[in-house]
Design a protein around this motif. Sequence first.
Motif, PDB file in Angstrom:
ATOM      1  N   GLU A  21     -24.476  10.993 -23.181  1.00 25.91           N
ATOM      2  CA  GLU A  21     -23.439  10.809 -24.216  1.00 25.91           C
ATOM      3  C   GLU A  21     -23.516  11.880 -25.288  1.00 25.91           C
ATOM      4  O   GLU A  21     -22.761  11.841 -26.264  1.00 25.91           O
ATOM      5  N   GLY A  22     -24.487  12.783 -25.152  1.00 26.00           N
ATOM      6  CA  GLY A  22     -24.608  13.861 -26.135  1.00 26.00           C
ATOM      7  C   GLY A  22     -25.373  13.458 -27.380  1.00 26.00           C
ATOM      8  O   GLY A  22     -25.245  14.082 -28.432  1.00 26.00           O
ATOM      9  N   ARG A  23     -26.211  12.406 -27.258  1.00 23.08           N
ATOM     10  CA  ARG A  23     -27.027  12.005 -28.416  1.00 23.08           C
ATOM     11  C   ARG A  23     -28.424  12.604 -28.312  1.00 23.08           C
ATOM     12  O   ARG A  23     -28.831  13.040 -27.247  1.00 23.08           O
ATOM     13  N   LEU A  24     -29.137  12.607 -29.425  1.00 21.87           N
ATOM     14  CA  LEU A  24     -30.445  13.278 -29.457  1.00 21.87           C
ATOM     15  C   LEU A  24     -31.588  12.317 -29.137  1.00 21.87           C
ATOM     16  O   LEU A  24     -31.653  11.216 -29.688  1.00 21.87           O
ATOM     17  N   VAL A  25     -32.488  12.753 -28.262  1.00 22.98           N
ATOM     18  CA  VAL A  25     -33.669  11.957 -27.916  1.00 22.98           C
ATOM     19  C   VAL A  25     -34.901  12.867 -28.001  1.00 22.98           C
ATOM     20  O   VAL A  25     -34.928  13.946 -27.411  1.00 22.98           O
ATOM     21  N   ALA A  26     -35.910  12.442 -28.749  1.00 24.77           N
ATOM     22  CA  ALA A  26     -37.153  13.211 -28.806  1.00 24.77           C
ATOM     23  C   ALA A  26     -38.017  12.841 -27.608  1.00 24.77           C
ATOM     24  O   ALA A  26     -38.116  11.660 -27.248  1.00 24.77           O
ATOM     25  N   VAL A  27     -38.594  13.858 -26.989  1.00 23.60           N
ATOM     26  CA  VAL A  27     -39.345  13.645 -25.749  1.00 23.60           C
ATOM     27  C   VAL A  27     -40.753  14.233 -25.848  1.00 23.60           C
ATOM     28  O   VAL A  27     -40.969  15.240 -26.512  1.00 23.60           O
ATOM     29  N   PRO A  28     -41.706  13.582 -25.152  1.00 24.86           N
ATOM     30  CA  PRO A  28     -43.072  14.125 -25.179  1.00 24.86           C
ATOM     31  C   PRO A  28     -43.175  15.320 -24.230  1.00 24.86           C
ATOM     32  O   PRO A  28     -42.553  15.329 -23.172  1.00 24.86           O
ATOM     33  N   THR A  29     -43.925  16.327 -24.626  1.00 26.37           N
ATOM     34  CA  THR A  29     -44.288  17.363 -23.654  1.00 26.37           C
ATOM     35  C   THR A  29     -45.793  17.571 -23.794  1.00 26.37           C
ATOM     36  O   THR A  29     -46.415  17.014 -24.696  1.00 26.37           O
ATOM     37  N   GLU A  30     -46.366  18.377 -22.918  1.00 30.08           N
ATOM     38  CA  GLU A  30     -47.812  18.621 -22.996  1.00 30.08           C
ATOM     39  C   GLU A  30     -48.166  19.455 -24.224  1.00 30.08           C
ATOM     40  O   GLU A  30     -49.316  19.464 -24.654  1.00 30.08           O
ATOM     41  N   THR A  31     -47.176  20.152 -24.818  1.00 31.49           N
ATOM     42  CA  THR A  31     -47.471  20.989 -25.990  1.00 31.49           C
ATOM     43  C   THR A  31     -47.248  20.189 -27.269  1.00 31.49           C
ATOM     44  O   THR A  31     -48.196  19.790 -27.933  1.00 31.49           O
ATOM     45  N   VAL A  32     -45.993  19.975 -27.628  1.00 31.43           N
ATOM     46  CA  VAL A  32     -45.628  19.163 -28.794  1.00 31.43           C
ATOM     47  C   VAL A  32     -44.392  18.346 -28.408  1.00 31.43           C
ATOM     48  O   VAL A  32     -43.790  18.600 -27.364  1.00 31.43           O
ATOM     49  N   TYR A  33     -44.008  17.381 -29.232  1.00 30.34           N
ATOM     50  CA  TYR A  33     -42.781  16.629 -28.949  1.00 30.34           C
ATOM     51  C   TYR A  33     -41.564  17.533 -29.192  1.00 30.34           C
ATOM     52  O   TYR A  33     -41.547  18.327 -30.137  1.00 30.34           O
ATOM     53  N   GLY A  34     -40.565  17.401 -28.305  1.00 29.01           N
ATOM     54  CA  GLY A  34     -39.346  18.195 -28.436  1.00 29.01           C
ATOM     55  C   GLY A  34     -38.168  17.306 -28.803  1.00 29.01           C
ATOM     56  O   GLY A  34     -38.160  16.110 -28.499  1.00 29.01           O
ATOM     57  N   LEU A  35     -37.177  17.893 -29.478  1.00 24.50           N
ATOM     58  CA  LEU A  35     -35.957  17.154 -29.810  1.00 24.50           C
ATOM     59  C   LEU A  35     -34.865  17.609 -28.844  1.00 24.50           C
ATOM     60  O   LEU A  35     -34.349  18.722 -28.953  1.00 24.50           O
ATOM     61  N   ALA A  37     -31.425  17.706 -26.294  1.00 18.35           N
ATOM     62  CA  ALA A  37     -29.994  17.481 -26.077  1.00 18.35           C
ATOM     63  C   ALA A  37     -29.617  18.227 -24.794  1.00 18.35           C
ATOM     64  O   ALA A  37     -30.308  19.184 -24.422  1.00 18.35           O
ATOM     65  N   PRO A  38     -28.537  17.793 -24.116  1.00 16.94           N
ATOM     66  CA  PRO A  38     -28.111  18.520 -22.906  1.00 16.94           C
ATOM     67  C   PRO A  38     -27.817  19.978 -23.262  1.00 16.94           C
ATOM     68  O   PRO A  38     -26.996  20.259 -24.128  1.00 16.94           O
ATOM     69  N   ALA A  39     -28.501  20.900 -22.570  1.00 20.86           N
ATOM     70  CA  ALA A  39     -28.475  22.305 -22.991  1.00 20.86           C
ATOM     71  C   ALA A  39     -27.115  22.972 -22.815  1.00 20.86           C
ATOM     72  O   ALA A  39     -26.810  23.935 -23.502  1.00 20.86           O
ATOM     73  N   LEU A  40     -26.307  22.466 -21.873  1.00 16.94           N
ATOM     74  CA  LEU A  40     -25.042  23.158 -21.619  1.00 16.94           C
ATOM     75  C   LEU A  40     -23.891  22.532 -22.401  1.00 16.94           C
ATOM     76  O   LEU A  40     -22.735  22.926 -22.244  1.00 16.94           O
ATOM     77  N   ASP A  41     -24.198  21.564 -23.235  1.00 18.75           N
ATOM     78  CA  ASP A  41     -23.193  20.874 -24.050  1.00 18.75           C
ATOM     79  C   ASP A  41     -23.349  21.357 -25.509  1.00 18.75           C
ATOM     80  O   ASP A  41     -24.206  20.877 -26.255  1.00 18.75           O
ATOM     81  N   ALA A  42     -22.511  22.332 -25.865  1.00 14.95           N
ATOM     82  CA  ALA A  42     -22.679  22.968 -27.188  1.00 14.95           C
ATOM     83  C   ALA A  42     -22.538  21.956 -28.325  1.00 14.95           C
ATOM     84  O   ALA A  42     -23.219  22.070 -29.348  1.00 14.95           O
ATOM     85  N   GLY A  43     -21.677  20.950 -28.143  1.00 15.81           N
ATOM     86  CA  GLY A  43     -21.489  19.951 -29.192  1.00 15.81           C
ATOM     87  C   GLY A  43     -22.761  19.164 -29.432  1.00 15.81           C
ATOM     88  O   GLY A  43     -23.135  18.872 -30.578  1.00 15.81           O
TER      89      GLY A  43
END
Length: 350
Positions: A21-35, A37-43
């Motif tokens: 739906e184009g909303r933001l979700v923070a996700v865990p990675t092995e380095t740091v948490y990332g914020l 969004a779908p990368a190809l959806d500029a909005g």
Amino acid sequence: MTRVLGSAEADLDLAADLLREGRLVAVPTETVYGLAAPALDAGAVAKIFEAKERPLFDPLILHLPASWMGSLWSRGIADGEPLGEEGRQRVERLAGAFWPGPLTMVLPKTQRVPDLVTSGLPSVAVRVPRHPVTQRLLERLGFPLAAPSANRFGRISPTRAADVLEELEGRIAAVIDGGPCEIGLESTIVRVTASSIELLRPGSISANELERAGGAPVVEASANDERTPQSPGRLESHYAPRTPLLLVDDGSSMRAGIGEGVALLFFSDASRDEVLSNLDPQYAPTAGRVRVLSPAGDPAEAGRNLFRMLRELDGSGAARIIAEPPPLATGISHAIRDRLRRAASSKRTV
Ligand code: TXA
Ligand code: MG
């Protein structure tokens, strides 16, 4: 409200729906948490800049599903053509050695990648993260996620879900709690060319490891290269606590700086003992204002603890923080020194 999700199937289904739906979700990675969004959806990507209060000149990293590793050039994200056969092979060798994992490669981009993601640069930064929960999410989605570190611009990167909430609660739809980050320092960023590997941001992968796997010399990217954005990893002030931070080079300069209201960040128990045992007890800070990155002086453990401990000392009410970097070394120690130098508001060394 920001929802806290776990790693159950239903949680990942919900996270995937929110992202679609184009909303933001923070996700865990092995380095740091990332914020994310779908990368190809500029909005959707625009919302990342808004939530973080991040300047638009600072490009984002694309996170790819592991199943794309064997078909990087045909996915319509990175353009292998300008790299030539040798450059492409170098990228594939580095990917083979370090993906999934904490290596980001800056590659020529295709038209499909929105300019907002790359701040108008002709290149795109990509990596395949190895955190299993985020990999499950990426495979579900089948498209890349743009994700900077999930902190407000210029602040300390989050290494736990609670840190993400401290930074962004109410500004993002959800955070997936995947536990504390395994590495704790942002990925190593390189730009690969036909003849070299340029190091744009040091991380846990050392220059030696990159040279061995990539079969080319590692060179430091020059600061005034117009292809290199003036972006967080490279800004002089970044990863900063709110409390002024003084970086010292050894125990005696640390001792000299100690006074009322200080908090201390040591590399090892040995350096802590050296400083505190020679100190007038009336100046010794309380336990809540002393942190040791790694009791035994292990750089990997220190890297894992760095951002959390900076955050804790920042919240301790101290008037200033005095930090001691790990002894000069390659790899993780180099990355820790880099982050501390940028976090410092005044410097004596490094
Ligand atoms: O470990 C990481 O890399 C974390 C996790 C979430 O993956 N992400 C991260 O993203 O640290 P961020 O946005 O905090 O840092 C991204 C940096 C930019 O500031 C810039 O230095 C570099 O990546 N970058 C991105 N795209 C680039 C490009 N096209 N050319 C050169 N540098 C680029
Ligand atoms: Mg960042």
